[in-house]
Design an enzyme around this catalytic site. Structure first.
Site, PDB file in Angstrom:
ATOM      1  N   ARG A  47       0.848  -1.202   0.000  1.00 26.65           N
ATOM      2  CA  ARG A  47       0.000   0.000   0.000  1.00 26.65           C
ATOM      3  C   ARG A  47       0.877   1.244   0.000  1.00 26.65           C
ATOM      4  O   ARG A  47       0.616   2.206  -0.704  1.00 26.65           O
ATOM      5  CB  ARG A  47      -0.931  -0.002   1.225  1.00 26.65           C
ATOM      6  CG  ARG A  47      -1.994  -1.103   1.177  1.00 26.65           C
ATOM      7  CD  ARG A  47      -3.043  -0.927   2.248  1.00 26.65           C
ATOM      8  NE  ARG A  47      -2.577  -1.146   3.611  1.00 26.65           N
ATOM      9  CZ  ARG A  47      -2.553  -2.315   4.246  1.00 26.65           C
ATOM     10  NH1 ARG A  47      -2.994  -3.406   3.632  1.00 26.65           N
ATOM     11  NH2 ARG A  47      -2.106  -2.417   5.486  1.00 26.65           N
ATOM     12  N   LYS A 137     -13.259  13.795   5.253  1.00 23.74           N
ATOM     13  CA  LYS A 137     -14.374  13.237   4.484  1.00 23.74           C
ATOM     14  C   LYS A 137     -15.178  12.273   5.329  1.00 23.74           C
ATOM     15  O   LYS A 137     -14.616  11.504   6.107  1.00 23.74           O
ATOM     16  CB  LYS A 137     -13.846  12.491   3.265  1.00 23.74           C
ATOM     17  CG  LYS A 137     -14.960  11.907   2.396  1.00 23.74           C
ATOM     18  CD  LYS A 137     -14.439  10.910   1.373  1.00 23.74           C
ATOM     19  CE  LYS A 137     -14.743   9.497   1.821  1.00 23.74           C
ATOM     20  NZ  LYS A 137     -14.442   8.496   0.777  1.00 23.74           N
ATOM     21  N   GLU A 178     -20.280  13.830   2.095  1.00 24.96           N
ATOM     22  CA  GLU A 178     -20.505  12.895   0.991  1.00 24.96           C
ATOM     23  C   GLU A 178     -21.731  12.017   1.202  1.00 24.96           C
ATOM     24  O   GLU A 178     -21.663  10.992   1.870  1.00 24.96           O
ATOM     25  CB  GLU A 178     -19.270  11.984   0.796  1.00 24.96           C
ATOM     26  CG  GLU A 178     -19.459  11.009  -0.359  1.00 24.96           C
ATOM     27  CD  GLU A 178     -18.279  10.058  -0.580  1.00 24.96           C
ATOM     28  OE1 GLU A 178     -17.346  10.046   0.225  1.00 24.96           O
ATOM     29  OE2 GLU A 178     -18.327   9.315  -1.570  1.00 24.96           O
ATOM     30  N   LYS A 220     -19.868  16.375  -1.805  1.00 31.44           N
ATOM     31  CA  LYS A 220     -19.407  15.294  -2.693  1.00 31.44           C
ATOM     32  C   LYS A 220     -20.579  14.362  -2.984  1.00 31.44           C
ATOM     33  O   LYS A 220     -20.803  13.386  -2.264  1.00 31.44           O
ATOM     34  CB  LYS A 220     -18.252  14.532  -2.032  1.00 31.44           C
ATOM     35  CG  LYS A 220     -17.773  13.310  -2.807  1.00 31.44           C
ATOM     36  CD  LYS A 220     -16.431  12.813  -2.302  1.00 31.44           C
ATOM     37  CE  LYS A 220     -16.031  11.529  -2.996  1.00 31.44           C
ATOM     38  NZ  LYS A 220     -14.634  11.151  -2.738  1.00 31.44           N
TER      39      LYS A 220
HETATM   40  P1  13P Z   1     -15.186   6.471  -6.171  1.00 30.70           P
HETATM   41  O1  13P Z   1     -14.881   7.649  -7.049  1.00 30.70           O
HETATM   42  O2  13P Z   1     -14.417   5.236  -6.544  1.00 30.70           O
HETATM   43  O3  13P Z   1     -16.657   6.244  -6.030  1.00 30.70           O
HETATM   44  O4  13P Z   1     -14.629   6.816  -4.749  1.00 30.70           O
HETATM   45  C1  13P Z   1     -14.898   8.059  -4.212  1.00 30.70           C
HETATM   46  C2  13P Z   1     -14.991   7.984  -2.753  1.00 30.70           C
HETATM   47  O5  13P Z   1     -14.276   8.627  -2.059  1.00 30.70           O
HETATM   48  C3  13P Z   1     -16.026   7.105  -2.158  1.00 30.70           C
HETATM   49  O6  13P Z   1     -16.141   7.409  -0.806  1.00 30.70           O
END
Ligand code: 13P
Length: 337
Positions: A47, A137, A178, A220
């Site tokens: 990773r 986030k 998000e 988001k």
């Molecule tokens: P994806 O663009 O692969 O959907 O991932 C964005 C993300 O941060 C999901 O929490």
């Protein structure tokens, strides 16, 4: 710097024309799935190797203003033994951190989910900030069917997102809010629009209730698309449906809307964002915060081998540049070759 000035400086650094956010905050199970797809076993060293490679891509900072990290990465050193947040800062990129603890079923609401992670978040935020994170986030997840998400799911997830956002702002960390409406299923684009509108409206109700400063956050959302078991919609249809929903429910005070890619291919996610930015001026900057749509080509190029470093960085920069072009509506599919 005062907390308020800290927030606004971070917004200024993150929300810039032609730039977006790279979501590289996959949890251990998720990154293991992504690595398995390219034949690599996920270990801490692997990773570190992969993420060091993509973050040190020369000129990445021209198209990427921020990177969302997983907790492990925030405390890791790069292959060159520089701390990852420092490496990002040296590229002109703001380090951020995923702070939620993932989702579980929502009790008494069959098929709905709720995100965990508020307990102790205030203490964790202080630690993340001392490690260099300037934004955060939290992802809420909504399944779609004819009956889902339920009222409970709308309200409970909105409440969590708002409490998280308020806590972040209180310590000078910009929250990315998000609410992901999943692409999984056979729903129509109209149903996706209906659910996205209800979800985002409820989120802004809660943000207002918790006095979150809209100027110091980033939304988001998902794009409004048909479910992945349905025929695809054109980029123009996706753009029009998404913009209609956002205009109805996202206040103009929000500086930036950075979409997730949610299972769209890199090309689709780029084309759809481009279509939105081709439809003229919007009250917010419309950009990307992609995970898979930015990283898939780089992961394929890597395939677990450090010898592929150049190809990894080439793939990473290419995808970031094309997404950057989509921020101004200047992407063309023939730029892919
Ligand atoms: P994806 O663009 O692969 O959907 O991932 C964005 C993300 O941060 C999901 O929490």
């Amino acid at each position: 710097m005062s907390i308020q000035n800290e927030l606004l400086a971070t917004i200024q650094d993150l929300v810039q024309p032609g730039k977006g956010i790279l979501a590289a905050d996959e949890s251990h199970p998720t990154i293991a799935k992504r690595f398995k797809a390219v034949g690599v076993e996920s270990t801490e060293d692997k990773r570190r190797e992969y993420r060091s490679l993509i973050f040190s891509t020369p000129e990445l900072g021209e198209f990427v203003s921020g990177v969302i990290l997983f907790e492990e990465t925030l405390g890791q050193n790069s292959l060159d033994k520089v701390s990852i947040p420092k490496l990002l800062e040296s590229q002109g990129i703001v380090p951020g951190i995923k702070v939620d603890k993932g989702k579980k079923p929502l009790v008494n609401a069959l098929g709905d989910e709720i995100t965990y992670g508020l307990d102790g978040l205030d203490d964790r935020l202080e630690i993340y900030k001392s490690q260099g994170a300037r934004f955060a986030k939290w992802r809420a997840v909504y399944n779609i069917s004819d009956t889902l998400p339920s009222r409970q799911a709308l309200e409970a997830n909105a409440e969590m997102l708002a409490r998280y956002a308020a806590l972040c702002q209180s310590v000078g960390i910009v929250p990315i809010v998000e609410p992901e409406v999943l692409i999984s299923g056979g729903h129509t684009i109209e149903r996706s629009a209906e659910v996205n509108e209800a979800v985002i409206a409820e989120v802004f109700n809660a943000l207002r209730r918790h006095r979150v400063q809209l100027e110091a956050m980033i939304l988001k959302p998902s794009m409004v698309t048909p479910g992945n078991e349905c025929a695809k919609a054109s980029a123009e249809e996706v753009a029009e449906a998404t913009l209609r929903v956002l205009r109805r429910v996202v206040p103009a005070a929000v500086p930036g809307i950075n979409f997730l890619s949610g299972g769209q291919t890199p090309e689709e996610a780029t084309l759809n964002l481009n279509a939105m930015n081709s439809l003229g001026q919007h009250p917010w900057i419309l950009s990307f915060s992609y995970g898979r749509a930015l990283q898939e080509p780089a992961q394929k190029a890597w395939a677990g081998m450090l010898d592929n470093a150049q190809a990894v960085q080439h793939a990473m920069l290419k995808r970031a540049r094309l997404c950057g072009a989509a921020c101004s509506g200047s992407y063309k599919p023939d730029m892919e070759s």
